[in-house]
Structures are given as C-alpha cells and as structure tokens.
Design an enzyme around this catalytic site. Sequence first.
Site, PDB file in Angstrom:
ATOM      1  N   LYS A  20       0.824  -1.219   0.000  1.00 39.93           N
ATOM      2  CA  LYS A  20       0.000   0.000   0.000  1.00 39.93           C
ATOM      3  C   LYS A  20       0.856   1.266   0.000  1.00 39.93           C
ATOM      4  CE  LYS A  20      -4.379  -1.865   1.252  1.00 39.93           C
ATOM      5  NZ  LYS A  20      -5.470  -2.013   2.215  1.00 39.93           N
ATOM      6  N   ARG A  77      -3.668 -10.043   5.021  1.00 44.11           N
ATOM      7  CA  ARG A  77      -4.068 -10.083   3.611  1.00 44.11           C
ATOM      8  C   ARG A  77      -2.893  -9.570   2.785  1.00 44.11           C
ATOM      9  NH1 ARG A  77      -6.225  -6.716  -0.221  1.00 44.11           N
ATOM     10  NH2 ARG A  77      -7.777  -7.645  -1.610  1.00 44.11           N
TER      11      ARG A  77
HETATM   12  C1  9MG Z   1     -10.227  -5.598  -0.867  1.00 43.02           C
HETATM   13  N1  9MG Z   1      -9.257  -4.995   0.022  1.00 43.02           N
HETATM   14  C2  9MG Z   1      -8.242  -4.153  -0.335  1.00 43.02           C
HETATM   15  N2  9MG Z   1      -7.565  -3.778   0.751  1.00 43.02           N
HETATM   16  C3  9MG Z   1      -8.159  -4.384   1.804  1.00 43.02           C
HETATM   17  C4  9MG Z   1      -7.940  -4.386   3.188  1.00 43.02           C
HETATM   18  O1  9MG Z   1      -6.977  -3.647   3.735  1.00 43.02           O
HETATM   19  N3  9MG Z   1      -8.737  -5.123   3.972  1.00 43.02           N
HETATM   20  C5  9MG Z   1      -9.742  -5.854   3.431  1.00 43.02           C
HETATM   21  N4  9MG Z   1     -10.512  -6.571   4.275  1.00 43.02           N
HETATM   22  N5  9MG Z   1     -10.015  -5.896   2.131  1.00 43.02           N
HETATM   23  C6  9MG Z   1      -9.228  -5.166   1.344  1.00 43.02           C
END
Ligand code: 9MG
Length: 276
Positions: free
Chosen positions: A221, A255
Amino acid sequence: MQLDNKHKKLDLNSPKVMGILNVTPDSFSDGGRFSHLDKALIHAEEMVNQGAAIIDIGGESTRPGASDVSLDNELERVIPIIEKINRNIDCWISIDTSKAVVMKEAVNAGADIINDIRALTEPGALQVAVDANVPVCLMHMQGAPRSMQNAPDYNDVVQQVEDFLLNRVETCLAAGIKKNNIILDLGFGFGKQLKHNYQLLAATQRFVDLGYPILTGVSRKSMFGQLLNRDVEHRLAGSLAGALIAAQQGSQILRVHDVAETVDVLRVLQEVNLYR
Ligand code: 9MG
C-alpha cells in the site's frame, strides 16, 4: 479463536495468511496478469502451496480513484474462479465484494468468507450475510474508493475507527450475525493519511483486545510508497515489516500479495514466541 463454517475450521491461534487474487483487468499490483481463469487458478494454487490458508477473490478494484464495476461484470469475473478454486484447491475462499447479489452468488458457488470493505452498508448486504451464515470481515473506510484520499480527516483516528467498527458490530449482531462470524479490519489506506495508517498500525493490539479476529491489509500500500518513496513493485520490505508489526500485536489474518515471504516472516515470529 477459530473460524467455522459448515465443513471447515480455521484455527486463528496462530496468524493466517490470506492471499490476494484480484480478477480485475486494472488490478493495481499485477497489471491484470491474472485476470484469465486458468492463470487465476494457477496463481491461487501457488499461493496455497506457499502457505496461504485463505484466498481472497475480488472483481472490483478498490484502489483510490478506481471506477465502479457493474454487477454483471463483477459476477462474470468472480463466480467462475470461485467455482474452480472450490473444486480444485483445499483452502478457504473469501469473496471481496460489497454487493449483496455478488455475496449471495459467491457463497452459493463456494465462498466461505465475505470480505466487505463497506462493512455491509450497501443495500441488502446485511441480510445476505445473515442468511449466508458465514464469517464476514467488516472494514473501516472514510468516504468511498473514488474520492477517499481527498483530504481524509480525523480528530482521533484510533477512537473513530474503533467507534465505527463497534457500531457495525452492534448492527450486525442485532440483525442476526453470530458473534463468532465477525472479523474486523482497520482499513489501511481507505480514507487515511500517512500518519493515520501508522497510528492505526501502532494501535493494532487495542483492536485485538476487542475480542474479534483482526484482519490486516497493508500489502504494497501507499503507506510504504509514501514513507519509503517506493513504487508499487518495490514495497516488499515495507509490507513485510507492516505484517510483522500487526502479527506481533496479535492480528490473526494478514491479507497479502507476497505469500511465501510473509509465511517466512510469520515462521520467524512463531519461533521467537517459543522463548517469550
Ligand atoms: C479488498 N481490500 C483491499 N484492501 C483491503 C484491506 O486492507 N482489507 C480488506 N478486508 N479488504 C481489502
């Protein structure tokens, strides 16, 4: 702590990796290379072999400024790959969507988790989640993807994100979602300035203490791009540092794009924890 669905259990006493499978043509991190069905399946298989317990499938780009995708397009993108992964790979499948119809069709096709960056606020989403009776991830966002990075502002970001999430939890519980089906997410990069992202990362433990599994999504990010002056292809070190900082404070689901590297980091953390 664990996640349950009809046929599976996912132990969250050690952190688990959720591998990102974007099936959007404009997916920001892989240039859309994996939009074709077979390539997507290979990529999902690779992530599971590297140690991902969950594959998160998204057909709507949520990067800042991204335009909306129609219901039909989103369904066309995600349903065939959910069916294919469900038939071929032993893993948990998460559907990244905010649309009630996509949630419903995705769960029918084999999705085990609903991952909603809009925290079930879109029309019909809450009721679909109640009826589906699967774990749901509720994420905080200020604004909407198209405009969320236009001067996001908070008096106290940690308190405001906590208030929002607890409010959504209350609404979800009142609607009939089971407590042990709720996952929370601080929403890194979703209507946050650089300092807000780091204030939240530093406060992860406080959210863990709320008693719900915490999903952390910091992979590649702009909080690393801006801080380190790196383009999206060169944010691995920052992303791994972010994942480690979250996991050390107890975040149970990470994630990520870079599964193998994150699994290595978690393995090192696990070894250190043996001696604490
Ligand atoms: C779809 N998506 C993109 N970034 C995300 C994040 O930080 N958390 C979650 N739950 N979904 C995300």
